[in-house]
Design an enzyme around this catalytic site. Structure first.
Site, PDB file in Angstrom:
ATOM      1  N   TRP A  76       0.835  -1.211   0.000  1.00  0.00           N
ATOM      2  CA  TRP A  76       0.000   0.000   0.000  1.00  0.00           C
ATOM      3  C   TRP A  76       0.859   1.247   0.000  1.00  0.00           C
ATOM      4  O   TRP A  76       0.546   2.223  -0.688  1.00  0.00           O
ATOM      5  CB  TRP A  76      -0.987  -0.028   1.165  1.00  0.00           C
ATOM      6  CG  TRP A  76      -1.923  -1.196   1.081  1.00  0.00           C
ATOM      7  CD1 TRP A  76      -2.016  -2.240   1.951  1.00  0.00           C
ATOM      8  CD2 TRP A  76      -2.865  -1.484   0.022  1.00  0.00           C
ATOM      9  NE1 TRP A  76      -2.960  -3.143   1.518  1.00  0.00           N
ATOM     10  CE2 TRP A  76      -3.494  -2.708   0.338  1.00  0.00           C
ATOM     11  CE3 TRP A  76      -3.233  -0.820  -1.152  1.00  0.00           C
ATOM     12  CZ2 TRP A  76      -4.482  -3.290  -0.468  1.00  0.00           C
ATOM     13  CZ3 TRP A  76      -4.211  -1.392  -1.968  1.00  0.00           C
ATOM     14  CH2 TRP A  76      -4.828  -2.604  -1.620  1.00  0.00           C
TER      15      TRP A  76
ATOM     16  N   ASP B  24      -2.118   6.391   6.336  1.00  0.00           N
ATOM     17  CA  ASP B  24      -3.111   5.440   5.848  1.00  0.00           C
ATOM     18  C   ASP B  24      -3.404   4.480   7.000  1.00  0.00           C
ATOM     19  O   ASP B  24      -2.559   3.685   7.391  1.00  0.00           O
ATOM     20  CB  ASP B  24      -2.539   4.685   4.637  1.00  0.00           C
ATOM     21  CG  ASP B  24      -3.493   3.618   4.096  1.00  0.00           C
ATOM     22  OD1 ASP B  24      -4.561   3.401   4.694  1.00  0.00           O
ATOM     23  OD2 ASP B  24      -3.142   3.001   3.064  1.00  0.00           O
TER      24      ASP B  24
ATOM     25  N   LYS C 183     -12.267  -2.436   6.203  1.00  0.00           N
ATOM     26  CA  LYS C 183     -11.521  -3.283   7.127  1.00  0.00           C
ATOM     27  C   LYS C 183     -12.118  -3.194   8.533  1.00  0.00           C
ATOM     28  O   LYS C 183     -12.501  -4.183   9.122  1.00  0.00           O
ATOM     29  CB  LYS C 183     -10.046  -2.882   7.184  1.00  0.00           C
ATOM     30  CG  LYS C 183      -9.128  -3.391   6.071  1.00  0.00           C
ATOM     31  CD  LYS C 183      -9.590  -3.140   4.677  1.00  0.00           C
ATOM     32  CE  LYS C 183      -8.692  -3.691   3.605  1.00  0.00           C
ATOM     33  NZ  LYS C 183      -7.874  -2.708   2.920  1.00  0.00           N
TER      34      LYS C 183
HETATM   35  C1  LIG Z   1      -7.233  -2.228   1.756  1.00  0.00           C
HETATM   36  C2  LIG Z   1      -6.215  -1.166   1.892  1.00  0.00           C
HETATM   37  C3  LIG Z   1      -6.112  -0.119   0.954  1.00  0.00           C
HETATM   38  C4  LIG Z   1      -6.962  -0.044  -0.292  1.00  0.00           C
HETATM   39  O1  LIG Z   1      -8.250   0.330  -0.005  1.00  0.00           O
HETATM   40  P1  LIG Z   1      -9.328   0.615  -1.162  1.00  0.00           P
HETATM   41  O2  LIG Z   1     -10.476   1.167  -0.382  1.00  0.00           O
HETATM   42  O3  LIG Z   1      -9.599  -0.695  -1.829  1.00  0.00           O
HETATM   43  O4  LIG Z   1      -8.747   1.597  -2.095  1.00  0.00           O
HETATM   44  C5  LIG Z   1      -5.174   0.860   1.190  1.00  0.00           C
HETATM   45  N1  LIG Z   1      -4.364   0.818   2.266  1.00  0.00           N
HETATM   46  C6  LIG Z   1      -4.444  -0.171   3.183  1.00  0.00           C
HETATM   47  C7  LIG Z   1      -3.539  -0.153   4.370  1.00  0.00           C
HETATM   48  C8  LIG Z   1      -5.370  -1.184   3.029  1.00  0.00           C
HETATM   49  O5  LIG Z   1      -5.456  -2.177   3.933  1.00  0.00           O
END
Ligand SMILES: *Cc1c(COP(=O)(O)O)cnc(C)c1O
Length: 363
Positions: free
Chosen positions: A104, A173, A197
């Site tokens: 990511w 993030d 998540k």
């Molecule tokens: C799942 C995830 C993403 C991507 O998320 P989307 O909503 O599919 O764009 C980005 N960063 C992390 C840490 C993730 O676990």
């Protein structure tokens, strides 16, 4: 119906608290005596105003933040934030520091490069297959912001503590560990999290931005791609992801009222992950892949002695109602995602299954 539900260890979309799903089900046809479903109500109505304002207030209460922060709901997932962040916060001649701790982060860095903006990768754990979190990082004095991925969903690593950037705002993030623990909010310029998540359904990204950080953002951008548009309109410049915001509000209510806030949430998450890691540490059959001081409390990644056993493990687990234990397709192995909503019952069922599988494989 609920007795047909499995123990869900999916990485995302992932398990949500059962009481939340039940409340959605119970009020789905007639939300708040409106005579309409939440999916049929106008986003300009007082019904929806109440939902979004309640969600914003709950975020602020849980994180102990006040009106110095904007709480926004934006579509496009966490991945769109990878692009919006440099768009909004980097001008010509400016540069941001990025810490690369996995897939990511790598994607976030790529989106800065695509825009030909300044990016410096100040630390990376790529040398050891992203199995650890770098520490003692030296940041650039003139970095506009420092970007980190607080929890690495795929490799199963997590920042146990946030780096000291000497006052440079951290942009994090937090897609896979938001609201899993209390946060030192004074360090962050911005936090973002794709909902699927730890928060709700996919399609909504929660964004928390400090007002004085937003005040420094670029304004010459398309309306839908600048944070100030969302901030000025309480996330309702256009039609927001209503069902997502509603579900997030219920999850936040569950964290506040059922779990008792973020300190208690963290204690529960420490206990759950501790049981799994302790079990694996005492076994010569299962091997946790992340370095000990970098282990994630949310995504527990592990290997078995060989790939055939891993296949059989995942198959048998699925047959017995333990779902989602396959590692990410890019890394293989196994992964148990144990977010806030994962119950102690699910953890115990998993450990029991792991014990019996080991005995069968190595009588
Ligand atoms: C799942 C995830 C993403 C991507 O998320 P989307 O909503 O599919 O764009 C980005 N960063 C992390 C840490 C993730 O676990």
């Amino acid at each position: 119906m609920t007795d047909q539900r499995i123990f869900n260890f999916n990485a995302g979309p992932a398990a949500l608290p059962l009481p939340v799903l039940e409340e959605i089900q119970a009020s789905f046809l007639n939300f708040n005596n409106s005579g309409m479903s939440i999916t049929e109500i106008s986003h300009r109505s007082s019904y929806f105003d109440e939902v979004i304002n309640d969600a914003v207030e709950r975020v602020k209460r849980l994180l102990h933040i006040d009106d110095q922060y904007h709480v926004l709901f934006i579509q496009g997932g966490a991945s769109m934030q990878f692009a919006m962040i440099p768009m909004n916060f980097l001008s010509d001649g400016q540069s941001a520091d990025y810490v690369n701790t996995g897939t990511w982060s790598t994607k976030a860095i790529k989106e800065v490069q695509i825009q030909n903006k300044g990016v410096k990768v100040v630390a990376s754990s790529e040398d050891k297959d992203f199995s650890y979190i770098p520490n003692e990082i030296e940041f650039s004095k003139d970095a506009r912001y420092v970007h980190i991925t607080s929890n690495n969903t795929i490799k199963g690593t997590q920042f146990a503590k946030f780096p000291d950037t000497g006052g440079i705002p951290i942009v994090s993030d937090m897609s896979s560990d938001i609201f899993s623990r209390p946060l030192p909010m004074d360090r962050f310029g911005m936090i973002y999290a794709g909902a699927q998540k730890n928060l709700g359904p996919s399609g909504t990204c929660l964004v928390i931005i400090k007002k004085d950080f937003l005040d420094t953002a670029n304004e010459d951008l398309p309306s839908m791609l600048k944070y100030s548009t969302y901030a000025a309109k309480n996330s309702m410049y256009n039609t927001p992801p209503c069902f997502g915001v509603y579900t997030i509000d219920l999850v936040l209510k569950w964290i506040e009222e059922e779990m008792g806030g973020l300190e208690k949430m963290e204690a529960f998450n420490l206990e759950k992950a501790g049981i799994l890691y302790d079990f694996m540490d005492s076994s010569d059959f299962y091997r946790a892949t992340a370095k000990k001081d970098s282990r994630s409390l949310m995504n527990v990644t592990f290997r078995l002695p060989d790939e055939d056993l891993e296949k059989l493990f995942i198959q048998k687990a699925t047959d017995q109602g333990l779902g989602g234990l396959k590692g990410h397709r890019s890394v293989g192995g196994c992964r148990a995602s144990i977010y806030n909503a994962t119950t102690m019952e699910a953890i115990n069922a998993l450990v029991q299954f792991m014990e019996s599988f080991q005995k069968e494989a190595r009588p």
